[in-house]
Design an enzyme around this catalytic site. Structure first.
Site, PDB file in Angstrom:
ATOM      1  N   LEU A 127      33.347  32.492  35.262  1.00  0.00           N
ATOM      2  CA  LEU A 127      34.227  31.361  35.573  1.00  0.00           C
ATOM      3  C   LEU A 127      35.593  31.918  35.950  1.00  0.00           C
ATOM      4  CD1 LEU A 127      34.674  28.199  35.484  1.00  0.00           C
ATOM      5  CD2 LEU A 127      35.638  28.587  33.207  1.00  0.00           C
ATOM      6  N   GLU A 131      44.820  33.161  37.027  1.00  0.00           N
ATOM      7  CA  GLU A 131      45.392  33.992  38.106  1.00  0.00           C
ATOM      8  C   GLU A 131      46.609  34.723  37.569  1.00  0.00           C
ATOM      9  OE1 GLU A 131      46.213  31.591  41.535  1.00  0.00           O
ATOM     10  OE2 GLU A 131      44.105  30.959  41.705  1.00  0.00           O
ATOM     11  N   ALA A 134      49.074  32.085  37.026  1.00  0.00           N
ATOM     12  CA  ALA A 134      48.614  30.803  36.476  1.00  0.00           C
ATOM     13  C   ALA A 134      47.603  31.050  35.369  1.00  0.00           C
ATOM     14  CB  ALA A 134      47.988  29.949  37.577  1.00  0.00           C
ATOM     15  N   GLU A 244      33.914  24.879  25.275  1.00  0.00           N
ATOM     16  CA  GLU A 244      34.377  26.272  25.257  1.00  0.00           C
ATOM     17  C   GLU A 244      35.120  26.574  23.945  1.00  0.00           C
ATOM     18  OE1 GLU A 244      37.051  27.318  28.458  1.00  0.00           O
ATOM     19  OE2 GLU A 244      37.339  29.352  27.702  1.00  0.00           O
TER      20      GLU A 244
HETATM   21  C1  LIG Z   1      39.750  39.315  27.403  1.00  0.00           C
HETATM   22  C2  LIG Z   1      40.066  38.077  28.176  1.00  0.00           C
HETATM   23  C3  LIG Z   1      39.039  37.362  28.794  1.00  0.00           C
HETATM   24  C4  LIG Z   1      39.330  36.231  29.553  1.00  0.00           C
HETATM   25  N1  LIG Z   1      38.310  35.589  30.236  1.00  0.00           N
HETATM   26  C5  LIG Z   1      38.628  34.620  31.145  1.00  0.00           C
HETATM   27  C6  LIG Z   1      37.623  34.073  32.015  1.00  0.00           C
HETATM   28  O1  LIG Z   1      36.435  34.412  31.933  1.00  0.00           O
HETATM   29  N2  LIG Z   1      38.001  33.146  32.938  1.00  0.00           N
HETATM   30  C7  LIG Z   1      39.301  32.733  33.072  1.00  0.00           C
HETATM   31  O2  LIG Z   1      39.574  31.912  33.943  1.00  0.00           O
HETATM   32  N3  LIG Z   1      40.274  33.224  32.243  1.00  0.00           N
HETATM   33  C8  LIG Z   1      39.973  34.162  31.310  1.00  0.00           C
HETATM   34  N4  LIG Z   1      40.950  34.693  30.492  1.00  0.00           N
HETATM   35  C9  LIG Z   1      42.335  34.205  30.635  1.00  0.00           C
HETATM   36  C10 LIG Z   1      42.873  33.421  29.461  1.00  0.00           C
HETATM   37  O3  LIG Z   1      42.325  32.124  29.447  1.00  0.00           O
HETATM   38  C11 LIG Z   1      44.408  33.446  29.584  1.00  0.00           C
HETATM   39  O4  LIG Z   1      44.823  34.761  29.280  1.00  0.00           O
HETATM   40  C12 LIG Z   1      45.085  32.455  28.683  1.00  0.00           C
HETATM   41  O5  LIG Z   1      44.808  31.140  29.092  1.00  0.00           O
HETATM   42  C13 LIG Z   1      46.601  32.651  28.655  1.00  0.00           C
HETATM   43  O6  LIG Z   1      47.129  32.721  29.954  1.00  0.00           O
HETATM   44  P1  LIG Z   1      48.086  33.947  30.360  1.00  0.00           P
HETATM   45  O7  LIG Z   1      47.443  35.211  29.918  1.00  0.00           O
HETATM   46  O8  LIG Z   1      48.448  33.820  31.786  1.00  0.00           O
HETATM   47  O9  LIG Z   1      49.389  33.776  29.480  1.00  0.00           O
HETATM   48  P2  LIG Z   1      50.676  32.816  29.851  1.00  0.00           P
HETATM   49  O10 LIG Z   1      50.203  31.462  30.250  1.00  0.00           O
HETATM   50  O11 LIG Z   1      51.566  33.546  30.784  1.00  0.00           O
HETATM   51  O12 LIG Z   1      51.353  32.738  28.425  1.00  0.00           O
HETATM   52  C14 LIG Z   1      52.094  33.802  27.852  1.00  0.00           C
HETATM   53  C15 LIG Z   1      52.542  33.358  26.451  1.00  0.00           C
HETATM   54  O13 LIG Z   1      53.353  32.196  26.564  1.00  0.00           O
HETATM   55  C16 LIG Z   1      52.816  31.131  25.799  1.00  0.00           C
HETATM   56  N5  LIG Z   1      53.040  29.860  26.491  1.00  0.00           N
HETATM   57  C17 LIG Z   1      52.632  29.492  27.735  1.00  0.00           C
HETATM   58  N6  LIG Z   1      53.004  28.227  27.994  1.00  0.00           N
HETATM   59  C18 LIG Z   1      53.659  27.778  26.886  1.00  0.00           C
HETATM   60  C19 LIG Z   1      54.272  26.539  26.518  1.00  0.00           C
HETATM   61  N7  LIG Z   1      54.248  25.485  27.347  1.00  0.00           N
HETATM   62  N8  LIG Z   1      54.853  26.462  25.313  1.00  0.00           N
HETATM   63  C20 LIG Z   1      54.851  27.506  24.448  1.00  0.00           C
HETATM   64  N9  LIG Z   1      54.273  28.689  24.729  1.00  0.00           N
HETATM   65  C21 LIG Z   1      53.687  28.826  25.931  1.00  0.00           C
HETATM   66  C22 LIG Z   1      51.329  31.436  25.694  1.00  0.00           C
HETATM   67  O14 LIG Z   1      50.735  30.805  24.607  1.00  0.00           O
HETATM   68  C23 LIG Z   1      51.351  32.946  25.560  1.00  0.00           C
HETATM   69  O15 LIG Z   1      51.628  33.292  24.231  1.00  0.00           O
HETATM   70  C24 LIG Z   1      40.676  35.781  29.674  1.00  0.00           C
HETATM   71  C25 LIG Z   1      41.698  36.478  29.015  1.00  0.00           C
HETATM   72  C26 LIG Z   1      41.419  37.613  28.301  1.00  0.00           C
HETATM   73  C27 LIG Z   1      42.553  38.357  27.657  1.00  0.00           C
END
Ligand SMILES: Cc1cc2nc3c(=O)[nH]c(=O)nc-3n(C[C@H](O)[C@H](O)[C@H](O)COP(=O)(O)OP(=O)(O)OC[C@H]3O[C@@H](n4cnc5c(N)ncnc54)[C@H](O)[C@@H]3O)c2cc1C
Length: 381
Positions: A127, A131, A134, A244
């Protein structure tokens, strides 16, 4: 066989025993090697399929077992016994996030082309939502799909995608219009092929899984690969979030039970100052607190699961279960590591890996902060 706890029944406990046996025989013995090699073999998927484990909740006419989410829940809970968070993540991504949107939103033809071979373990799914710019803010995604005469031309980049190297198809969120926010997002099923390239990422835990960046450069996707309605992708993203997050909570519940049992056994056997660790009050109390936390997580998760299978929309309960279990699991693993002393820091002990693997929980599938934001809204704060 132990007495089932609702919402599970004797039938689910039988399934549990059979899954446990399969994991102990076929998967767990290879966990160390897979972690060292930073990869688990693709043939794990057909092996799981031969046991019916890739289609527990899918209808028999598509090759599934004709069960429901409760059967799948048993598998989610038991996967901790593989001993490789990476392998469990790769399998989990296939069954819990990549294939459900095709089941729910796919045409009959898409189900035949993707879901049927996925249930057989012949095609592996991923899935692709996240990005580089994002993650939590899904609506900010930039991967563009420009219409052509008979489909779309896709350009952009996804990152942190589980199964991102091995996947034969990627259920991909793209922008199909220039409208901002949640509007103008659609889902395309993108086949691996010309213009699709992946690069594997190194990470703290989940070593056996291929978490990857996937780049799309002028990738042609035919019209028949649109999943769900055009510009209606945000609803599709939201549709599977509850499952999920429940699946992640169930995974943590299983992992906590196993880790506690192993650590309690270690503490009963290992001696310090002439007696077992477990007879020292500080350690005994720690183990009691850990058992209490594991039990609380289980109750909260089973409550959310019960509501979910009853057809409620238990956003509050599922979000609380996700929030509670992921942090509690990481904290419990850290305590397990502490009780193992120096041994806990060594690669040869299961607990070192379990502690690293558990760190993903409060980040993936919606971070702790995002769970709190959702709960803030649900609680009208
Ligand atoms: C090992 C691994 C596997 C993954 N597998 C998938 C996959 O199969 N498919 C897929 O699509 N994604 C996948 N992901 C992505 C995962 O869903 C994202 O890493 C996650 O949603 C967080 O997004 P980000 O890393 O961009 O962090 P960001 O959104 O940049 O956030 C950084 C920090 O800021 C905090 N933050 C963000 N917004 C707010 C807010 N409004 N208020 C307070 N705090 C906030 C977050 O909680 C986090 O602590 C995977 C990630 C990892 C590490």
């Amino acid at each position: 066989m132990s007495t089932p706890t609702p919402p599970f029944s004797d039938e689910h406990e039988e399934l549990r025993q059979s899954i446990r046996g399969f994991i102990e025989r076929e998967l767990a013995p290879h966990a160390q090697q897979w972690e060292d090699e930073r990869w688990f073999p693709d043939d794990v998927f057909p092996k799981l399929a031969a046991q019916g484990l890739l289609g527990l909740k899918y209808p028999q006419e598509l090759g599934g077992q004709g069960g429901d989410y409760l059967h799948e829940a048993v598998l989610c809970e038991e996967m901790a016994a593989i001993g490789s968070g990476g392998a469990a993540a790769g399998i989990g991504a296939h069954i819990n996030i990549a294939t459900p949107p095709i089941w729910k939103f796919g045409s009959d033809e898409q189900k035949q082309r993707y879901l049927v071979p996925a249930i057989r373990g012949e095609k592996i799914g991923a899935l692709g939502i996240t990005e580089p710019h994002a993650g939590s803010d899904v609506a900010a995604l930039r991967t563009r799909a420009e219409p052509t005469d008979d489909g779309w031309m896709v350009n952009g980049e996804k990152t942190y995608i589980t199964n991102g190297v091995r996947a034969d198809f990627i259920v991909t969120a793209v922008k199909t219009s220039s409208e901002g926010g949640h509007h103008g997002i659609s889902f395309l099923i993108v086949d691996r092929g010309e213009g699709v390239s992946s690069s594997k990422l190194e990470k703290l835990g989940w070593h056996a899984s291929d978490t990857a960046t996937i780049s799309f450069q002028d990738v042609f996707v035919p019209r028949e690969n649109l999943l769900g309605g055009l510009h209606e992708g945000f609803a599709l993203i939201m549709a599977n979030f509850q499952w999920e997050r429940l699946a992640m909570a169930l995974g943590a519940v299983g992992a906590m039970r196993l880790a506690w049992e192993r650590t309690a056994a270690f503490a009963r056997e290992r001696e310090a100052f002439g007696r077992p660790l477990s007879s020292h009050q500080a350690i005994r109390h720690k183990l009691v607190d850990m058992a209490t936390s594991a039990h609380t997580c289980r109750c909260v998760t089973y409550d959310a699961l019960r509501r979910f299978v009853a057809g409620e929309e238990p956003v509050r309960e599922v979000t609380m279960a996700k929030l509670l279990t992921q942090r509690a699991s990481f904290e419990l693993m850290d305590e397990c590591l502490q009780i193992h002393g120096g041994a806990g820091y060594m690669r040869e002990y299961w607990v070192e890996r379990a502690a690293r693997d558990a760190r993903l929980g409060p980040i993936g599938g919606g971070s702790d902060e995002i769970m709190r934001e959702i709960l803030g809204r649900v609680l009208a704060l």
